[in-house]
Enzyme design. Structure first.
Site, PDB file in Angstrom:
ATOM      1  CE  LYS A  33      21.738 -34.246  -2.491  1.00  0.00           C
ATOM      2  NZ  LYS A  33      21.450 -33.452  -1.297  1.00  0.00           N
ATOM      3  CG  ASP A  60      17.848 -32.835  -1.113  1.00  0.00           C
ATOM      4  OD1 ASP A  60      16.654 -32.976  -0.791  1.00  0.00           O
ATOM      5  OD2 ASP A  60      18.775 -33.501  -0.609  1.00  0.00           O
ATOM      6  CE  LYS A  62      16.477 -34.316   2.828  1.00  0.00           C
ATOM      7  NZ  LYS A  62      17.620 -33.953   1.982  1.00  0.00           N
ATOM      8  CG  ASP A  65       5.537 -23.884   5.891  1.00  0.00           C
ATOM      9  OD1 ASP A  65       4.425 -23.755   6.464  1.00  0.00           O
ATOM     10  OD2 ASP A  65       6.494 -23.120   6.090  1.00  0.00           O
ATOM     11  CB  THR A 119      18.606 -42.694   5.821  1.00  0.00           C
ATOM     12  OG1 THR A 119      19.263 -41.476   5.528  1.00  0.00           O
ATOM     13  CG2 THR A 119      17.979 -43.243   4.569  1.00  0.00           C
ATOM     14  NE  ARG A 211      30.112 -37.356   2.847  1.00  0.00           N
ATOM     15  CZ  ARG A 211      29.584 -37.779   3.991  1.00  0.00           C
ATOM     16  NH1 ARG A 211      30.186 -37.497   5.140  1.00  0.00           N
ATOM     17  NH2 ARG A 211      28.455 -38.463   3.996  1.00  0.00           N
TER      18      ARG A 211
HETATM   19  O1  C5P Z   1      28.588 -37.463   0.594  1.00  0.00           O
HETATM   20  P1  C5P Z   1      27.452 -38.423   0.418  1.00  0.00           P
HETATM   21  O2  C5P Z   1      27.567 -39.271  -0.845  1.00  0.00           O
HETATM   22  O3  C5P Z   1      27.176 -39.245   1.649  1.00  0.00           O
HETATM   23  O4  C5P Z   1      26.193 -37.461   0.175  1.00  0.00           O
HETATM   24  C1  C5P Z   1      24.862 -37.941   0.088  1.00  0.00           C
HETATM   25  C2  C5P Z   1      23.926 -36.807  -0.175  1.00  0.00           C
HETATM   26  O5  C5P Z   1      22.588 -37.303  -0.143  1.00  0.00           O
HETATM   27  C3  C5P Z   1      23.983 -35.689   0.843  1.00  0.00           C
HETATM   28  O6  C5P Z   1      23.697 -34.480   0.156  1.00  0.00           O
HETATM   29  C4  C5P Z   1      22.861 -36.029   1.812  1.00  0.00           C
HETATM   30  O7  C5P Z   1      22.330 -34.892   2.411  1.00  0.00           O
HETATM   31  C5  C5P Z   1      21.847 -36.650   0.883  1.00  0.00           C
HETATM   32  N1  C5P Z   1      20.907 -37.549   1.529  1.00  0.00           N
HETATM   33  C6  C5P Z   1      21.327 -38.679   2.222  1.00  0.00           C
HETATM   34  N2  C5P Z   1      20.391 -39.493   2.820  1.00  0.00           N
HETATM   35  C7  C5P Z   1      19.093 -39.216   2.723  1.00  0.00           C
HETATM   36  C8  C5P Z   1      18.666 -38.086   2.028  1.00  0.00           C
HETATM   37  C9  C5P Z   1      19.614 -37.266   1.434  1.00  0.00           C
HETATM   38  O8  C5P Z   1      22.497 -38.960   2.294  1.00  0.00           O
HETATM   39  N3  C5P Z   1      18.212 -40.029   3.275  1.00  0.00           N
END
Ligand code: C5P
Length: 236
Positions: A33, A60, A62, A65, A119, A211
């Protein structure tokens, strides 16, 4: 789209770091992603580089527009080879339909999933700032149904929302879930996390993991452990 593979969120500040991370996996085809941080820092070339390396790419960005602009942006992303992209359901049904129109000429048939309520948006903030009186969970399901009526392939949602969305939409409608943490892993800034097995049992159809893989001492081992847990959940 092979959703047995966890989607690796390459939330890294440079193309070099992103490409170095995926290079550790050798020839293994990944689903990665590219979000705003990497796309805006590295430029669109990061998508083509990842595609040339044999990976599926989730852009991603998002999009949100007017329909014509989103249509053209979606066409641009498809031209880079994106396999999956996101739009905000709050942009409306016409905007989501326009995104699909923008992809109609794409050779690789990219899928589009919608962001419902972020979220990070609390129920209180949604009431006060968006003047939506319905409960947050209802707004999420409403946006999911709107996205489905526009012809989208699914939504991004937490594991905790996946079951309700699954009940309210067709079985093939994707529930793409971030906020995944293996048991015992650092939660970081995520509020409502689930293990890969739990996400599967709660109705997620794909998981996004950042992460716990990108900051692991051994990202390849971390990825394979998460992939195994996710697929064992899918089978049970
Ligand atoms: O590092 P981590 O596993 O928390 O990353 C989650 C990924 O999913 C990030 O790229 C974050 O921007 C994305 N994301 C999220 N919650 C959402 C939409 C996207 O954590 N509601």
């Amino acid at each position: 789209m092979d959703t047995t593979r966890p989607i690796i969120a390459l939330d890294l500040p440079t193309a070099d770091r992103a490409l170095a991370l995926v290079a550790r996996f050798g020839d293994e085809p990944l689903f990665v992603k590219v979000g705003m941080e990497l796309f805006y820092a590295a430029g669109p070339g990061i998508v083509t580089s990842l595609k040339e390396a044999g990976h599926d790419v989730f852009c991603d960005l998002k999009l949100h527009d007017i329909p014509n602009t989103v249509k053209r942006a979606a066409a641009s992303l498809a031209g880079l080879g994106a396999d999956l992209l996101t739009v905000h359901a709050a942009g409306g049904k016409a905007m989501m339909e326009a995104a699909l129109e923008g992809l109609s000429a794409a050779s690789n048939d990219p899928a589009v999933v919608a962001i419902t309520q972020l979220t990070s948006t609390s129920e209180e903030a949604m009431h006060a700032e968006q003047l939506i009186e319905a409960p947050l969970a209802e707004s999420v399901v409403h946006y999911a149904q709107l996205a489905q009526s526009a012809g989208l392939a699914g939504v991004v949602c937490s594991a905790w929302e996946a079951g309700r969305i699954s009940e309210a939409t067709d079985g093939s409608f994707l529930r793409v879930t971030p906020g995944i943490r293996p048991a015992g892993a650092a939660v970081g800034d995520q509020a409502r996390v689930a293990t890969p097995e739990k996400a599967s049992s709660m109705g997620s159809s794909a998981i996004v993991v950042g992460r716990p893989i990108t900051q692991a001492d051994d990202p390849v081992a971390a990825y394979h452990a998460i992939k195994q847990a996710w697929n064992s959940g899918l089978q049970s």
